[in-house]
Design an enzyme around this catalytic site. Structure first.
Site, short mmCIF file in Angstrom:
data_model
loop_
_atom_site.label_atom_id
_atom_site.label_comp_id
_atom_site.label_asym_id
_atom_site.label_seq_id
_atom_site.Cartn_x
_atom_site.Cartn_y
_atom_site.Cartn_z
N LYS A 81 -14.96 3.09 88.31
CA LYS A 81 -14.97 4.31 89.12
C LYS A 81 -15.34 3.95 90.55
CE LYS A 81 -14.67 8.88 88.70
NZ LYS A 81 -13.76 9.66 87.84
N GLY A 183 -8.50 27.22 87.75
CA GLY A 183 -7.91 26.45 88.84
C GLY A 183 -6.65 25.78 88.30
N VAL A 185 -6.07 23.29 86.11
CA VAL A 185 -5.98 23.10 84.66
C VAL A 185 -6.01 24.44 83.92
CG1 VAL A 185 -7.10 22.07 82.64
CG2 VAL A 185 -7.08 20.81 84.80
P1 NAD Z 1 -9.91 23.16 90.16
O1 NAD Z 1 -10.91 22.95 91.23
O2 NAD Z 1 -8.49 23.40 90.50
O3 NAD Z 1 -10.39 24.42 89.24
C1 NAD Z 1 -11.70 24.67 88.88
C2 NAD Z 1 -11.89 26.20 88.91
O4 NAD Z 1 -13.17 26.53 88.37
C3 NAD Z 1 -11.85 26.77 90.33
O5 NAD Z 1 -10.90 27.83 90.37
C4 NAD Z 1 -13.28 27.28 90.58
O6 NAD Z 1 -13.32 28.42 91.40
C5 NAD Z 1 -13.72 27.58 89.15
N1 NAD Z 1 -15.16 27.59 88.91
C6 NAD Z 1 -16.12 26.76 89.42
N2 NAD Z 1 -17.32 27.08 88.91
C7 NAD Z 1 -17.14 28.12 88.06
C8 NAD Z 1 -17.97 28.88 87.23
N3 NAD Z 1 -19.31 28.65 87.15
N4 NAD Z 1 -17.45 29.89 86.49
C9 NAD Z 1 -16.13 30.17 86.55
N5 NAD Z 1 -15.26 29.45 87.33
C10 NAD Z 1 -15.76 28.46 88.07
O7 NAD Z 1 -10.06 21.92 89.16
P2 NAD Z 1 -9.07 21.46 88.01
O8 NAD Z 1 -8.20 20.37 88.49
O9 NAD Z 1 -8.47 22.67 87.38
O10 NAD Z 1 -10.10 20.80 87.00
C11 NAD Z 1 -10.91 21.60 86.16
C12 NAD Z 1 -11.87 20.71 85.38
O11 NAD Z 1 -11.11 19.76 84.61
C13 NAD Z 1 -12.81 19.87 86.24
O12 NAD Z 1 -14.04 19.72 85.57
C14 NAD Z 1 -12.10 18.52 86.33
O13 NAD Z 1 -13.01 17.47 86.57
C15 NAD Z 1 -11.52 18.43 84.93
N6 NAD Z 1 -10.36 17.52 84.83
C16 NAD Z 1 -9.26 17.74 85.58
C17 NAD Z 1 -8.18 16.87 85.47
C18 NAD Z 1 -6.93 17.08 86.28
O14 NAD Z 1 -5.96 16.39 86.04
N7 NAD Z 1 -6.91 18.02 87.21
C19 NAD Z 1 -8.23 15.78 84.59
C20 NAD Z 1 -9.37 15.60 83.80
C21 NAD Z 1 -10.44 16.49 83.93
#
Ligand code: NAD
Length: 354
Positions: A81, A183, A185
């Protein structure tokens, strides 16, 4: 940063690289945890850490997590990382990213990286002007682009496996699902679930994202972020930030299954036992959210990124989740410990005897 070698020995870290280039204000740390299965692969995070020590500890923790994630996903890569000690909204610029790219290039393929918190596909395209050792980059450059939709597909596979374990069928029609965070995902997961006939409730601290989904779909309702984990549903799906499963929220859960895309859902690993004691089936986060890393690995195969191939591999996530449940049932351990055991099984096949 005292006793650094003791710290490295405790979890058997291979290497730590500190990168500094004053003219671009670059300070970054790359941690190589374990290359038993292949070169280390893991995202590049940018965060305004309060101290160098906090940054190092974060990089160490995340790099080790990647060893387990990659091993369990069955890809030929080890765990590593990178963290950049900077505020992504204030100090990021092309010079800094390219300086980082030159450091990554010097490692000659020992470390392969992509998007993480605070970095974007556009950033990776810039870093890639200095080095080919980048796994998530834009579709325009022949890469996989934004991986959130493939990650959502993996979470869907995980939900199928959980439903089968609990209800004996993967059928989603009529099932109730609560999603925390819509968001990249979470919103794509809503699309898949609604298309399959599920009834979905969503919450997001950004109300407009949740409202947009309920305007688009009749089957989607919205609740306040502090209510979402309390709902009486078949599946609770954390897709926001980490540490959402903790001593406060676990006793309040009213679901049969927890399966979501967020990283590090458990505030502390032992809390997986608490979920098991409550009779809640937990699909380990690093197993079900491996879609992004599977796609990253696929982009390195000869011939470059092939979407169809990557999707086939992601569909196998449900098989991996079933394997984890089988280990948990056989050994009477939590699913989180079973997922770690699965990763260790794979590492031990080719690890040097100590
Ligand atoms: P993103 O930032 O697009 O979406 C996250 C969403 O969660 C945002 O809309 C934010 O407003 C909301 N949020 C934050 N805190 C909150 C809370 N307490 N209650 C309700 N909503 C809340 O991120 P993403 O790309 O959709 O990723 C989501 C999760 O999945 C993260 O933890 C990320 O690390 C994990 N992840 C993502 C990927 C990927 O390919 N994008 C891969 C592996 C893991």
């Amino acid at each position: 940063m005292k006793h650094i070698f003791e710290q490295m020995q405790a979890e058997d870290y291979e290497q730590i690289i500190f990168c500094q280039e004053r003219s671009f204000g670059l300070k970054a740390i790359i941690v190589i945890h374990d290359t038993t299965l292949g070169p280390a692969m893991g995202g590049m995070r940018m965060w305004p850490y309060e101290s160098d020590e906090t940054a190092l500890n974060d990089a160490l923790r995340l790099a080790r997590g990647m060893t387990y994630k990659n091993a369990a996903a069955g890809i030929p890569y080890g765990g590593g990382k990178g963290v950049i000690l900077a505020d992504p909204h204030r100090t990021k610029d092309e010079g800094m990213l390219r300086a980082l790219g030159r450091f990554i290039h010097r490692l000659n393929g020992l470390f392969l990286t992509g998007v993480d918190v605070g970095t974007t596909i556009a950033d990776m395209d810039i870093i890639r002007t200095e080095t080919p050792y980048i796994v998530t980059f834009s579709e325009a450059s022949g890469g996989p682009g934004d991986t959130s939709s493939v990650t959502a597909l993996g979470v869907l596979q995980g939900i199928h496996a959980c439903l089968e374990e609990v209800y004996g069928t993967t059928e989603l029609a009529g099932r109730t699902i609560a999603i925390q965070g819509v968001g990249g995902v979470g919103a794509t997961l809503v699309d898949y679930l609604v298309q399959a006939g599920a009834r979905v409730t969503v919450a997001d601290v950004d109300q407009s994202k949740a409202q947009a989904l309920s305007s688009r779909y009749q089957a989607v309702e919205v609740v306040a972020p502090e209510e979402i984990h309390r709902l009486a549903v078949d599946v609770y799906s954390p897709c926001a930030l980490g540490a959402g499963l903790n001593d406060q929220t676990i006793p309040a859960l009213n679901c049969k299954i927890v399966c979501g895309g967020a990283n590090n859902q458990l505030a502390e690993e032992h809390q997986s036992d608490l979920l098991a004691e409550r009779g809640i089936l937990y699909a380990p986060d690093f197993i079900v959210n491996a879609g992004g890393i599977i796609v990253g690995a696929q982009s390195l195969t000869p011939g470059g990124y092939q979407r169809e191939q990557a999707l086939k591999q992601i569909e196998r996530i449900s098989q991996t989740v079933r394997q984890v449940f089988a280990i948990a049932n056989e050994l009477h351990i939590s699913t989180h410990k079973a997922a770690n055991a699965l990763a260790e099984q794979r590492l031990n096949i080719i690890r040097q005897p100590q």
